[in-house]
Design a protein around this motif. Structure first.
Motif, PDB file in Angstrom:
ATOM      1  N   ARG A   1       0.830  -1.213   0.000  1.00 36.26           N
ATOM      2  CA  ARG A   1       0.000   0.000   0.000  1.00 36.26           C
ATOM      3  C   ARG A   1       0.859   1.255   0.000  1.00 36.26           C
ATOM      4  NH1 ARG A   1      -2.939  -3.420   3.385  1.00 36.26           N
ATOM      5  NH2 ARG A   1      -2.041  -2.543   5.275  1.00 36.26           N
TER       6      ARG A   1
ATOM      7  N   ASP B   1       0.928   3.962  -3.159  1.00 37.21           N
ATOM      8  CA  ASP B   1       0.599   5.374  -2.956  1.00 37.21           C
ATOM      9  C   ASP B   1       1.740   6.274  -3.415  1.00 37.21           C
ATOM     10  OD1 ASP B   1      -1.852   4.695  -1.934  1.00 37.21           O
ATOM     11  OD2 ASP B   1      -1.290   4.965   0.169  1.00 37.21           O
TER      12      ASP B   1
ATOM     13  N   ARG C   1       1.999   6.278  -7.233  1.00 37.71           N
ATOM     14  CA  ARG C   1       0.925   7.082  -7.829  1.00 37.71           C
ATOM     15  C   ARG C   1       1.227   8.576  -7.696  1.00 37.71           C
ATOM     16  NH1 ARG C   1      -2.812   5.396  -4.730  1.00 37.71           N
ATOM     17  NH2 ARG C   1      -3.200   3.495  -5.897  1.00 37.71           N
ATOM     18  N   GLU C   2       1.690   8.974  -6.522  1.00 34.24           N
ATOM     19  CA  GLU C   2       2.021  10.385  -6.294  1.00 34.24           C
ATOM     20  C   GLU C   2       3.133  10.855  -7.226  1.00 34.24           C
ATOM     21  OE1 GLU C   2       0.966  12.886  -4.121  1.00 34.24           O
ATOM     22  OE2 GLU C   2      -0.799  11.615  -3.790  1.00 34.24           O
TER      23      GLU C   2
ATOM     24  N   ARG D   1       4.145   0.179   5.997  1.00 35.20           N
ATOM     25  CA  ARG D   1       3.699   1.185   5.031  1.00 35.20           C
ATOM     26  C   ARG D   1       4.782   2.236   4.789  1.00 35.20           C
ATOM     27  NH1 ARG D   1      -2.380   2.567   4.170  1.00 35.20           N
ATOM     28  NH2 ARG D   1      -2.226   3.846   2.298  1.00 35.20           N
TER      29      ARG D   1
ATOM     30  N   THR E   1       6.682   3.087   1.194  1.00 33.42           N
ATOM     31  CA  THR E   1       6.737   4.456   0.674  1.00 33.42           C
ATOM     32  C   THR E   1       8.178   4.892   0.447  1.00 33.42           C
ATOM     33  OG1 THR E   1       4.672   5.048   1.795  1.00 33.42           O
ATOM     34  CG2 THR E   1       6.144   6.862   1.182  1.00 33.42           C
TER      35      THR E   1
END
Length: 348
Positions: free
Chosen positions: A82, A86, A89-90, A303, A307
């Motif tokens: 996840r 994220d 995508r950013e 997470r 990231t």
């Protein structure tokens, strides 16, 4: 439909249509009206850019490969995915994912498939913290980040892992600060020679625990070496303590599943948590917050790690010159979930 069809429909040149659809029209001062015409024509005609051919021309595909052993099919470490999704995508990147089941042959095939798709960078993720094997020679020219695993001996790519040793130290310090001196280790110990051979996380957690206890002059009251970190082993270890007439003042469990078993053994004996026995653990499994009392535990920052892996790759890809990832190991803090299983012990 081709780019030439879109350009003809919008009444512009193919180069202008290409600039608009690639997102570079604004910087070259193409008017809003032209932007609107080109995008409307593309939508009407159902035109889609061929990102693979664009990548072949530019040398980049805006894709990142994510190869894991069992991360995708596990409930425990899904946060890594996840976080990576994220962040990708950013940053305007697509994440291609593959799961190998943990076999080296399967991992090799998955990596080859990612290279065939010309990914710009690669994340190699592990369910449990471990030492990664030797990497394929083909990866020497590609930005690679190891996620939840350590590089092979002698260097290797950048790596992101939880700071297990610091968490082990903090867990012991938490019990010491609460006044506990009768501390039993469930899942490893009582010495560093009793660290789980197959678990890098267990070895590091034990090292941190023993550091803190040694500095405080408080040796472990007992240790139950690794067999399998599951509830049955936790129950057996605590049941054995109680059978020998010992009510432990505090239990330091090496993961939450061991703590679940410890809870059961204590409660079957009519003992209260934390009034009779304090319990602290690691992992922050989903059930930890549902136990009664709720379990105090150190969470694995899945997470945040996912990231961080994507952000490191994107930063390297956007930097000028060589990929500046290096071989540094980044250790991410494991946050404490302070709940209801540790009591402050009154001075005798």
């Amino acid at each position: 439909m081709t780019l030439a069809d879109v350009a003809h429909q919008a009444g512009v040149s193919s180069s202008t249509a290409s600039l608009v659809l690639s997102g570079r029209g604004r910087e070259l001062r193409i008017s809003t009206a032209v932007h609107d015409r080109v995008r409307e024509a593309a939508e009407t005609l159902g035109y889609r850019r061929n990102t693979i051919s664009v990548g072949l021309r530019k040398g980049l595909t805006n894709t990142i490969g994510f190869v894991s052993d069992t991360v995708a099919s596990s409930q425990l470490a899904g946060g890594m995915i996840r976080g990576a999704l994220d962040a990708a995508r950013e940053s305007g990147y697509m994440l291609f994912m593959s799961e190998t089941g943990g076999g080296p042959v399967q991992e090799r095939r998955a990596i080859e498939a990612m290279l065939d798709h010309r990914v710009d960078g690669l994340i190699l993720a592990s369910m449990f913290t471990r030492q990664h094997g030797a990497l394929a020679v083909e990866l020497e020219t590609l930005p690679v980040v190891l996620l939840n695993s350590l590089p092979p001996d002698g260097g290797g790519p950048a790596a992101i892992v939880p700071d297990e040793q610091a968490a082990g130290r903090a867990a012991a310090e938490q019990l010491l600060a609460a006044g506990h001196r009768d501390i039993h280790l469930i899942g490893a110990g009582p010495t560093l020679e009793d660290a789980p051979a197959a678990s890098e996380a267990g070895r590091l957690r034990l090292a941190g625990i023993l550091e803190a206890l040694t500095e405080a002059g408080v040796p472990p009251a007992s240790g139950y070496p690794y067999r399998s970190w599951n509830p049955a082993h936790g129950w057996e270890a605590v049941h054995d303590l109680l059978e020998r007439g010992k009510v432990p003042e505090a239990l330091l469990c090496f993961n939450d599943r061991l703590a679940f078993g410890a809870y059961q053994a204590l409660q079957e004996a009519g003992l209260r948590i934390p009034e009779d026995t304090s319990v602290i653990s690691f992992d922050d499994a989903p059930l930890a917050g549902w136990l009664r009392p709720t379990l105090t535990t150190f969470a694995i920052p899945h997470r945040a790690m996912g990231t961080m892996a994507v952000e490191m790759l994107v930063g390297a890809l956007r930097a000028e010159g060589a990929h500046p990832l290096g071989a540094q190991v980044h250790r991410v803090r494991m946050p404490l979930r302070e709940r209801g299983s540790v009591a402050v012990r009154s001075p005798a």
